[in-house]
Scaffold this active site. Structure first.
Site, PDB file in Angstrom:
ATOM      1  N   ASP A   2     -70.224   2.530-146.309  1.00 41.84           N
ATOM      2  CA  ASP A   2     -69.672   2.066-147.576  1.00 41.84           C
ATOM      3  C   ASP A   2     -69.803   3.190-148.600  1.00 41.84           C
ATOM      4  O   ASP A   2     -70.305   4.275-148.310  1.00 41.84           O
ATOM      5  CB  ASP A   2     -70.373   0.795-148.043  1.00 41.84           C
ATOM      6  CG  ASP A   2     -71.887   0.973-148.186  1.00 41.84           C
ATOM      7  OD1 ASP A   2     -72.382   2.077-147.898  1.00 41.84           O
ATOM      8  OD2 ASP A   2     -72.562   0.017-148.586  1.00 41.84           O
ATOM      9  N   ASP A  13     -74.855  -2.927-146.148  1.00 42.66           N
ATOM     10  CA  ASP A  13     -75.994  -3.718-146.619  1.00 42.66           C
ATOM     11  C   ASP A  13     -75.580  -5.014-147.296  1.00 42.66           C
ATOM     12  O   ASP A  13     -76.414  -5.715-147.862  1.00 42.66           O
ATOM     13  CB  ASP A  13     -76.857  -2.904-147.578  1.00 42.66           C
ATOM     14  CG  ASP A  13     -76.092  -2.471-148.832  1.00 42.66           C
ATOM     15  OD1 ASP A  13     -74.872  -2.744-148.915  1.00 42.66           O
ATOM     16  OD2 ASP A  13     -76.706  -1.867-149.728  1.00 42.66           O
ATOM     17  N   ASP A  42     -70.584  -7.125-144.720  1.00 46.69           N
ATOM     18  CA  ASP A  42     -70.752  -6.112-143.679  1.00 46.69           C
ATOM     19  C   ASP A  42     -71.261  -6.689-142.365  1.00 46.69           C
ATOM     20  O   ASP A  42     -71.326  -5.968-141.369  1.00 46.69           O
ATOM     21  CB  ASP A  42     -71.739  -5.029-144.147  1.00 46.69           C
ATOM     22  CG  ASP A  42     -71.192  -4.209-145.308  1.00 46.69           C
ATOM     23  OD1 ASP A  42     -70.018  -3.817-145.243  1.00 46.69           O
ATOM     24  OD2 ASP A  42     -71.938  -3.979-146.275  1.00 46.69           O
ATOM     25  N   ASN A  93     -87.532  17.964-101.857  1.00 50.52           N
ATOM     26  CA  ASN A  93     -88.637  17.688-100.949  1.00 50.52           C
ATOM     27  C   ASN A  93     -88.198  16.847 -99.754  1.00 50.52           C
ATOM     28  O   ASN A  93     -88.588  17.103 -98.606  1.00 50.52           O
ATOM     29  CB  ASN A  93     -89.763  16.975-101.690  1.00 50.52           C
ATOM     30  CG  ASN A  93     -90.555  17.909-102.585  1.00 50.52           C
ATOM     31  OD1 ASN A  93     -90.550  19.116-102.381  1.00 50.52           O
ATOM     32  ND2 ASN A  93     -91.227  17.353-103.583  1.00 50.52           N
ATOM     33  N   ASN A 101     -96.686  13.006-105.002  1.00 54.18           N
ATOM     34  CA  ASN A 101     -95.811  12.327-105.960  1.00 54.18           C
ATOM     35  C   ASN A 101     -96.591  11.861-107.184  1.00 54.18           C
ATOM     36  O   ASN A 101     -96.134  11.985-108.327  1.00 54.18           O
ATOM     37  CB  ASN A 101     -95.141  11.133-105.270  1.00 54.18           C
ATOM     38  CG  ASN A 101     -93.946  10.601-106.046  1.00 54.18           C
ATOM     39  OD1 ASN A 101     -93.130  11.379-106.523  1.00 54.18           O
ATOM     40  ND2 ASN A 101     -93.865   9.293-106.169  1.00 54.18           N
ATOM     41  N   ASP A 132     -96.227  13.386-111.125  1.00 55.10           N
ATOM     42  CA  ASP A 132     -95.778  12.447-112.158  1.00 55.10           C
ATOM     43  C   ASP A 132     -96.628  12.516-113.422  1.00 55.10           C
ATOM     44  O   ASP A 132     -96.167  12.131-114.497  1.00 55.10           O
ATOM     45  CB  ASP A 132     -95.814  11.006-111.618  1.00 55.10           C
ATOM     46  CG  ASP A 132     -94.470  10.590-111.027  1.00 55.10           C
ATOM     47  OD1 ASP A 132     -93.455  11.225-111.380  1.00 55.10           O
ATOM     48  OD2 ASP A 132     -94.446   9.654-110.221  1.00 55.10           O
TER      49      ASP A 132
END
Length: 903
Positions: free
Chosen positions: A358, A608, A612, A676, A701, A705
């Site tokens: 706006d 706002d 709207d 892998n 693994n 991680d």
């Protein structure tokens, strides 16, 4: 059946001292009472049945009812809390199968192997749980910063209470812009209009009055009932809450609405990625199992090995990484005064390439000041200001900056009193007050110039003079309203039909200059590849003037009238190259948003106001401010604590950073894991033993991680925050294949060195590859986390420290006392040195391949023509056909996409 009046000292009052079963019975009573036809009962009967009076509940009584009835939410709170999050970490089908296979191994007397595998699976699950739980707690804290409230009458005083704490029997004080916090019976009303399109699909707001209606009246026609999910457009009222949460009409529908709710762009991207990964995992697991069975290896061991590889290929930490990345991004955005109400909106926030905003308060200072009140000739006039003050001060609708500016300049004459009014609406764009005073009863009309002058009795020559004066004032950048009046002696009530044959009184001239930094901020948004569109209800001349002042191009400006003359296809074509839309109503705003999205844009909408709400729902990411009316704030996914485009621009870049870090984890982890697994396939074909034991695969693994859990806080290169980010599964697939195969090539080099140079046996081979594979995965993470040369991009401190720590732990494990338990042994210095050299060579090769990969991607258009845009285009066309997305109005199409106001 209808609820019957009950004494105030029964059930609710007694609930305070009742046992748990009595409290449950009390809550059940009110759930049943909510189903009764309260709209067919007099208001005082409903008040009596609810144990309420016109002074409202006491604070103690409200607290008791809240405990019995529960929070006012559509969905019941999730049970289990941390326990549910913990169990969810082990609900993955692959993990379940792996655990089952481990139990089988346990039954077959292979206790050590099964115990180690189960321990590693548990540790991985606990790590994911810790990350996701922390993210959940962080989001709860952030959500508490932005709440929708209701004005209630308690203990005879009007108080503001969070909507979640509203209970049956509460008296709700309603004004324009308020959300209706439950299903209610209206007690009194003054020019009250309510938009209930979210529930009924009605195009226009409905006038509400307290008169009871027959029991068989359709929901949309119950003029004395208000429903959760609706909001007040104008006027004021007092209502008693009959039902809350899941017991409301919207609550009954919420289950079906959730089932059909469209998925977000982030969810669609995760889903497509998951399908890609599932296909690759399934094929490779079958190939590896088949190879091992063909080589006459034990079936149980081969199955466990294949399942371990499947787990190794799957980014197990993805849910936790996504949750942490989004929560961390939300926390960083909150530090910049940008609150994320829905985490999944961050993806759309980062992908946003068009921002609709706006004018008032965003591009302008937002402090509207009365510059002048002039008569039809352009001369300053106290009479015009006096009439305007009466219209502004005596009306009962919502407070707005225009009326505040008028009342700051002059108070209404106390000799006049309001008799009736025709409330403002966004179609007529005017408000009329019938007032009684010393000069009799007069209808005073104030509103948009074209709207007011259109109902005046003016001669053509005078109309041309008025138009010229209006254009002159508007071209100077002023907002201009008109005032007209009509004597109505003896009239006690007025309607829209009375707005005719008015006498033009004069002009009201308001000033709202552009913000000093607006042009600079718009330039920064343009540099971030975000196109800004101004959408305003103000007249086209003022809009064009402000647009020019802030650096927007008003060429090709579209007015609401011009939009109505275009069909949907034409609007899609025009909207994409139009920078300013003026004189638009809420329905036209929604058509603009649909058209921009159908043209392939990811659209943000900043608003706002009451008008709207629809556009906020339709945009890819609805953005509001903390000072917005409740209906706008509750419709938004992002809430700014300051209405400032500079704040928004910082938030967008943080949203992009969050998305980039999520993709980092996916691309680097999946490519390493894929490499892998391909190496395992190759090794299984010629090695007389398994290249790694299942327990070693899972430990590898798990270790790799750990640094990934810090990637959510990793630094992002400025150029990656410079343009919108979107999911591109083709890019992820190509990245996985290229860098995965590069990893495999160096794994095969490692195999050759171990077998041909060092003549390694099974234990040394496994130990060496365990160390080498972990080191290369850690090293390549630091290389592939950036598109720059790795030494030109500083990694996050947490990522760097975690990577170095895990590298040290990995090297130390074969030398530790527990190495034998893991099937590992100490490596000779020459073997370890060779692994470090191979890791260094891998880093150099990855840098070279990365440079070629991104150069080729840039040559073909780095950001691919997103399939999301094409899918969105088709989806919106289909939605328009299904929901009547024609030229005018919202209809069911508008309400079908609405999210709940109490999500």
């Amino acid at each position: 059946m209808s609820p019957q009046p009950r004494d105030l000292d029964t059930p609710w009052a007694r609930a305070a001292e009742a046992d748990d079963w009595a409290r449950a019975a009390e809550a059940d009573y009110w759930a049943q009472a909510a189903e009764a036809d309260y709209w067919a009962q007099p208001a005082d009967v409903v008040l009596g049945a609810l144990g309420a009076t016109e002074t409202g509940l006491s604070a103690e009584e409200a607290a008791r009812r809240l405990e019995a009835a529960g929070p006012n939410r559509l969905a019941p709170p999730r049970r289990g809390g941390w326990a549910v999050i913990l169990l969810r970490q082990f609900a993955d089908p692959v993990i379940v199968i792996l655990v089952f296979a481990s139990i089988v191994s346990l039954l077959l007397q292979d206790v050590t192997d099964a115990a180690i595998i189960l321990t590693i699976v548990c540790l991985s699950g606990l790590l994911s749980f810790w990350q996701e739980r922390r993210a959940s707690l962080e989001m709860q804290r952030l959500m508490a910063l932005v709440q929708v409230h209701a004005d209630l009458r308690r203990d005879g005083t009007d108080v503001e209470v969070a909507v979640a704490e509203v209970v049956p029997g509460d008296l709700v004080v309603l004004n324009a812009g308020d959300v209706v916090p439950g299903d209610c019976r209206l007690v009194s009303a003054d020019a009250l209009q309510v938009d209930q399109a979210a529930l009924t699909g009605e195009t226009f707001p409905q006038h509400k009055r307290p008169d009871q209606v027959p029991a068989d009246t359709a929901l949309a026609d119950r003029v004395d009932a208000l429903f959760l999910g609706s909001h007040v457009v104008s006027g004021r009222g007092l209502a008693v809450v009959v039902a809350t949460g899941a017991s409301t009409e919207l609550g009954r529908l919420s289950g079906r609405l959730e089932e059909t709710a469209p998925s977000t762009g982030f969810e669609r991207g995760i889903r497509r990625f998951g399908l890609l990964l599932a296909r690759v995992t399934f094929v490779l697991a079958l190939v590896i199992l088949g190879l091992n069975v063909t080589l006459d290896r034990p079936f149980a061991e081969s199955l466990l090995f294949s399942l371990s590889l499947a787990v190794g290929l799957t980014p197990q930490m993805l849910p936790a990484i996504v949750a942490v990345s989004l929560a961390l991004g939300a926390r960083r955005m909150a530090a910049r005064r940008v609150i994320v109400r829905r985490l999944d909106a961050i993806e759309d926030f980062g992908a946003m390439d068009v921002l609709c905003t706006d004018k008032t308060g965003t591009l302008t200072e937002g402090t509207v000041r009365l510059h002048a009140a002039v008569d039809a000739t352009g001369a300053a006039s106290e009479s015009v200001l006096a009439r305007a003050a009466l219209n502004a001060g005596l009306q009962s609708g919502f407070s707005n900056p225009i009326d505040v500016a008028l009342l700051d300049a002059r108070a209404p004459d106390p000799a006049y009193a309001a008799v009736d009014e025709v409330p403002y609406d966004f179609t007529r764009k005017r408000l009329s007050m019938l007032v009684d005073g010393p000069d009799g009863r007069v209808l005073i009309c104030k509103g948009a110039y074209d709207s007011v002058v259109g109902v005046c009795a003016t001669a053509p020559t005078r109309r041309s003079e008025l138009d010229a004066r209006f254009r002159e004032l508007s071209d100077a950048g002023y907002r201009v309203l008109a005032i007209a009046e009509r004597a109505l002696p003896g009239v006690g009530a007025v309607t829209v039909e009375d707005e005719r044959e008015l006498d033009f009184v004069g002009f009201l001239v308001f000033a709202d200059p552009p913000k000093p930094d607006a042009a600079r901020v718009l330039g920064e948004l343009a540099a971030a590849e975000i196109g800004v569109r101004m959408i305003t209800g103000d007249n086209q001349r003022v809009a064009a003037h402000v647009a020019t002042e802030v650096g927007l191009d008003p060429t090709g400006l579209l007015t609401g009238t011009a939009i109505d003359a275009l069909d949907d296809e034409q609007l899609v074509s025009r909207a994409g190259r139009t920078g300013v839309f003026a004189e638009v109503d809420p329905g036209q705003k929604e058509r603009i948003i649909r058209a921009l999205r159908a043209g392939g844009a990811t659209v943000g909408y900043l608003g706002d106001g009451i008008n709207d709400a629809g556009a906020l729902h339709l945009a890819d990411v609805g953005i509001s401010v903390d000072t917005a009316v409740d209906v706008a704030k509750s419709a938004a996914a992002i809430v700014l604590m300051d209405k400032d485009l500079a704040v928004l621009e910082h938030g967008v870049r943080l949203g992009r950073q969050t998305f980039v870090n999520t993709l980092k984890y996916i691309t680097t982890t999946v490519s390493a894991n894929f490499g892998n697994v391909m190496s395992m396939v190759a090794a299984s074909a010629f090695l007389p033993f398994l290249p790694l034991l299942p327990r070693q695969i899972l430990l590898l693994n798990f270790l790799s991680d750990i640094p990934s859990t810090t990637i959510a806080a990793d630094n992002v290169d400025p150029e990656q925050r410079q343009h919108p980010q979107q999911w591109d599964i083709r890019f992820i697939r190509d990245f996985m294949l290229l860098f995965g195969l590069l990893s495999t090539a160096f794994d095969l080099l490692t195999f050759a060195v171990l077998l041909q140079v060092f003549d390694a046996g099974s234990t040394v081979f496994r130990s060496a590859w365990f160390v080498g594979s972990t080191l290369t995965e850690l090293a390549v993470l630091l290389v592939l986390r950036t598109r720059r040369p790795a030494f030109h991009s500083r990694p996050g401190t947490g990522l760097l420290i975690a990577s170095l720590a895990i590298a040290a732990v990995t090297i130390a494990i074969p030398y530790s006392p527990g190495a034998e338990l893991l099937g590992l042994r100490a490596l000779p210095a020459a073997v370890l040195g060779s692994l470090l050299l191979i890791t260094l060579a891998y880093v150099v090769a990855a840098e070279a391949v990365k440079r070629s990969f991104y150069r080729a991607a840039a040559h073909h258009g780095d950001r691919p023509p997103p399939e999301a845009a094409r899918l969105r285009h088709r989806r919106l066309r289909q939605a328009a056909r299904e929901h009547g997305g024609g030229r005018r109005g919202r209809g069911s199409g508008w309400s079908a996409g609405r999210r709940s106001l109490l999500d």
